[in-house]
Design a protein around this motif. Structure first.
Motif, short mmCIF file in Angstrom:
data_model
loop_
_atom_site.label_atom_id
_atom_site.label_comp_id
_atom_site.label_asym_id
_atom_site.label_seq_id
_atom_site.Cartn_x
_atom_site.Cartn_y
_atom_site.Cartn_z
N UNK A 79 0.78 -1.22 0.00
CA UNK A 79 0.00 0.00 0.00
C UNK A 79 0.82 1.27 0.00
N UNK A 80 1.97 1.23 -0.67
CA UNK A 80 2.84 2.40 -0.74
C UNK A 80 3.21 2.65 -2.20
N UNK A 81 3.76 3.84 -2.46
CA UNK A 81 4.24 4.16 -3.79
C UNK A 81 5.52 3.38 -4.08
N UNK A 82 5.80 3.04 -5.36
CA UNK A 82 7.00 2.27 -5.68
C UNK A 82 8.29 2.91 -5.16
N UNK A 83 8.40 4.25 -5.26
CA UNK A 83 9.62 4.89 -4.80
C UNK A 83 9.80 4.74 -3.30
N UNK A 84 8.70 4.83 -2.57
CA UNK A 84 8.78 4.64 -1.12
C UNK A 84 9.24 3.24 -0.77
N UNK A 85 8.71 2.25 -1.51
CA UNK A 85 9.14 0.88 -1.30
C UNK A 85 10.63 0.71 -1.59
N UNK A 86 11.08 1.32 -2.69
CA UNK A 86 12.49 1.22 -3.07
C UNK A 86 13.39 1.85 -2.02
N UNK A 87 12.98 2.99 -1.50
CA UNK A 87 13.78 3.66 -0.47
C UNK A 87 13.91 2.76 0.77
N UNK A 88 12.81 2.12 1.13
CA UNK A 88 12.81 1.25 2.31
C UNK A 88 13.75 0.07 2.14
N UNK A 89 13.59 -0.65 1.02
CA UNK A 89 14.36 -1.88 0.86
C UNK A 89 15.80 -1.63 0.41
N UNK A 90 16.05 -0.50 -0.25
CA UNK A 90 17.45 -0.18 -0.56
C UNK A 90 18.25 -0.05 0.73
N UNK A 91 17.69 0.63 1.71
CA UNK A 91 18.38 0.78 3.00
C UNK A 91 18.54 -0.57 3.70
N UNK A 92 17.49 -1.41 3.64
CA UNK A 92 17.58 -2.73 4.26
C UNK A 92 18.69 -3.55 3.61
N UNK A 93 18.75 -3.56 2.27
CA UNK A 93 19.81 -4.28 1.58
C UNK A 93 21.18 -3.75 1.99
N UNK A 94 21.31 -2.44 2.01
CA UNK A 94 22.59 -1.83 2.37
C UNK A 94 23.02 -2.23 3.78
N UNK A 95 22.06 -2.22 4.71
CA UNK A 95 22.37 -2.59 6.10
C UNK A 95 22.77 -4.06 6.21
N UNK A 96 22.08 -4.94 5.49
CA UNK A 96 22.41 -6.37 5.53
C UNK A 96 23.81 -6.60 4.98
N UNK A 97 24.14 -5.97 3.87
CA UNK A 97 25.46 -6.17 3.27
C UNK A 97 26.57 -5.59 4.14
N UNK A 98 26.27 -4.51 4.82
CA UNK A 98 27.28 -3.96 5.74
C UNK A 98 27.52 -4.93 6.89
N UNK A 99 26.45 -5.56 7.39
CA UNK A 99 26.62 -6.54 8.46
C UNK A 99 27.46 -7.72 7.99
N UNK A 100 27.27 -8.14 6.74
CA UNK A 100 28.05 -9.24 6.18
C UNK A 100 29.46 -8.81 5.77
N UNK A 101 29.82 -7.56 6.01
CA UNK A 101 31.15 -7.03 5.68
C UNK A 101 31.47 -7.13 4.18
N UNK A 102 30.48 -6.77 3.36
CA UNK A 102 30.70 -6.73 1.92
C UNK A 102 31.41 -5.41 1.59
N UNK A 103 32.53 -5.52 0.93
CA UNK A 103 33.44 -4.37 0.77
C UNK A 103 33.19 -3.59 -0.52
#
Length: 623
Positions: A79-103
């Motif tokens: 129930x959100x706009x596509x850009x809002x969804x992208x902003x949400x999950x882009x940050x989630x992906x970034x946080x997950x990869x940082x936790x996995x120490x992706x360089x």
């Protein structure tokens, strides 16, 4: 827009290994799961770290693929706009990869003006070269939707393998790529009705003019590329536009009859590697990596690494050569191995096209594929919630990397087993043995194994050191060829050999002879150092702590050189830390935890078309 990086990003340099590494851009329709992570992101990270460790000039680029039906459908569900969804999950992906120490050197996204600009520029060049044609094409029209349905909006039976759950552009079972009109008994996923064929005007990328170019490219990369190239020589073009999708990169407005059409997200996303690089670098400096201007021959390096640039490679290269290495799942080979170079190579001057594609089979969960859309499997945030370190998961995933022709199945029991038996039982055991015996300092020795020390112990050590160099060469070759699981297994083979050596010597002489004891301990600490260096691309945080306890700075250069002389790089008199300083890194996992995590995370495939999910999977479907 990707913000400019605080660190100085590398540019290609003459006479150096300039290695551009990319990992496949995942959809932002959910949290990345472990299959996404090992299939591209983590594998690319190990490769990038390996080459940095050898002194290579590396730029590692990744990001999120944010256009297309997967995003639109997920946004509609939430129930959100596509850009809002992208902003949400882009940050989630970034946080997950940082936790996995992706360089990553640059981590970006495809929903920005720079991406649209570069996509349009490349399209216009292709159009100007006569490589784009307009054709009428039959597409599937849903009367209830009052529009065309395509890709993930339609489902039917695969024309290749007969799977009844194939998407409109590719089968998720056999990975076959086909035209939507080939789908057998298609149905709209929104309303469930059967769409009818209607003509629509579309843009096609021509292939018939450069099929031989693609086949030459494929011959250097292995059978997968070669087969795909031969198949595509029978096709004259690929459709690169879509109807009725409002969330995508629009076709330039000057083309009559293409208002409201967008580029095919799979073609569009490939250009994201370029636009993400451009968005993350200053000005036009990105062109040094992606579009060097002067085509001249590239010279090989003189460090016994002639395989890096293959003899007879006649693809135009600049005076500053760049090699593009791409990491992806097996279902993406067609797009990266055919569609991407078909877009880049015909242009003059050509863009940097992939010279090395590393693909894996699939990491499965209880026999079925992980699925972001269904919430099935183990996800990046689940890994964090276990309380284990990222290196525990990195080690397990890389030891389980599906490098051959078969998939690898994930189970929590197996994660615990691999950690306890290999990470703790082998690597931890070697480190413990050596640090405990050394007691803080490498002892001085008056004799060396190549000198007066001619006892059976000395001869055993000499034979062992001779075998070490062979394993090092094997390891380096494996990582150059992206056989990352193989490289880790070679490291474990060396570790086991070292443990066996120390056990053998201890049982033979009980370390009562001073010279023999000193020789054994000197070999032992240098073996630990060497194993740690080999593990650096795999478990970087653990290795940082081990370098500290060894009392050494992070080394660079060819690790094969460390064992060419009579002695290793750690000399007598060198001070080292105590086992207690790193003991916490090698704590065992209680086997009972596997059942706890299995109940808490993931789902399992019950039978075709029906998914039995646990609480975590249900939450993902809702959120």
């Amino acid at each position: 827009m990707v913000s400019k990086q605080e660190k100085v990003l590398p540019l290609p340099k003459p006479g150096e290994r300039n290695i551009l590494v990319t990992s496949a851009l995942p959809y932002v329709n959910n949290v990345p799961h472990l299959g996404n992570i090992i299939g591209s992101v983590l594998s690319a990270d190990v490769f990038a770290r390996f080459w940095r460790g050898r002194g290579g000039n590396v730029l590692f680029v990744g990001g999120t693929d944010e256009f297309g039906t997967t995003t639109s459908l997920r946004a509609r569900e939430e129930g959100v706009a596509p850009q809002e969804l992208c902003d949400k999950y882009h940050k989630i992906h970034k946080d997950v990869y940082e936790w996995f120490n992706i360089s990553f050197d640059i981590f970006g996204r495809t929903t920005n003006d720079r991406h649209t600009e570069i996509t349009h520029d490349i399209f216009k060049e292709l159009w100007g070269e006569g490589l784009i044609e307009i054709r009428d094409s039959e597409q599937l029209w849903c009367e209830e939707c009052k529009g065309f349905v395509f890709d993930r909006l339609v489902e039917g039976t695969c024309p290749e393998c007969g799977c009844e759950e194939a998407r409109g552009d590719q089968c998720g079972n056999c990975d076959w790529v086909f035209d939507i009109t080939e789908l057998v008994e298609p149905k709209c996923k929104i309303h469930g009705g059967r769409p009818a064929l209607r003509p629509s005007k579309h843009l096609f990328l021509k292939l018939d003019n450069h099929g031989p170019l693609l086949e030459n490219q494929a011959k250097e990369q292995g059978e997968d590329w070669l087969v795909n190239a031969k198949e595509i020589n029978g096709n004259s073009s690929i459709c690169i536009t879509r109807d009725g999708l409002d969330w995508g990169t629009p076709v330039p407005g000057r083309l009559a009859g293409f208002d409201g059409k967008v580029f095919y997200p799979w073609w569009d996303a490939l250009l994201g590697y370029i636009s993400i690089t451009a968005s993350g670098m200053e000005g036009e400096s990105w062109r040094a990596w992606w579009r060097p201007s002067t085509p001249i021959a590239m010279k090989n390096h003189d460090d016994n690494d002639s395989s890096f640039y293959k003899p007879g490679d006649n693809t135009p290269k600049s005076d500053v050569g760049v090699r593009l290495s791409q990491f992806l799942g097996a279902d993406n080979i067609f797009f990266h191995g055919i569609l991407f170079p078909a877009t880049l190579l015909p242009l003059d001057p050509p863009y940097t096209a992939p010279r090395h594609i590393a693909s894996t089979r699939f990491l499965t969960y209880k026999g079925g594929r992980f699925s972001k859309s269904l919430g099935v499997g183990v996800f990046g945030d689940n890994a964090q919630q276990t309380g284990l370190s990222a290196d525990v998961f990195r080690f397990f995933l890389l030891q389980s990397r599906p490098e051959g022709m078969e998939d690898t199945d994930f189970t929590w029991d197996r994660l615990v087993e691999v950690h306890n038996e290999l990470f703790v039982g082998k690597i931890g055991k070697l480190v413990h043995k050596v640090l405990t015996d050394l007691n803080g300092v490498v002892p001085h020795s008056h004799d060396h194994i190549n000198g007066p020390l001619l006892s059976s112990v000395g001869q055993t050590i000499k034979r062992f050191k001779g075998g070490v160099h062979k394993l090092l060469v094997q390891y380096v070759t494996q990582l150059k060829n992206s056989e990352l699981r193989g490289g880790l297994m070679t490291t474990l083979e060396l570790t086991c050999g070292g443990i066996a050596l120390l056990d053998l010597v201890s049982n033979r002489v009980m370390l009562t002879d001073t010279c023999e004891r000193q020789a054994v301990l000197e070999v032992g600490i240098n073996l630990v150092y060497l194993v740690v260096r080999m593990l650096e691309p795999y478990i970087p945080k653990t290795v940082e702590s081990l370098y500290e306890v060894l009392g050494v700075e992070r080394p660079t250069g060819r690790l094969e050189k460390d064992w060419l002389g009579d002695q290793g790089p750690i000399k007598p008199g060198h001070e080292v830390g105590k086992w207690e300083e790193v003991e916490v890194l090698f704590e065992r996992i209680w086997p009972e935890k596997a059942k706890v995590w299995e109940l808490k995370f993931g789902g399992k495939k019950k039978r075709k078309g029906e998914v039995l999910v646990c609480e975590e999977a249900k939450r993902r479907q809702k959120n």
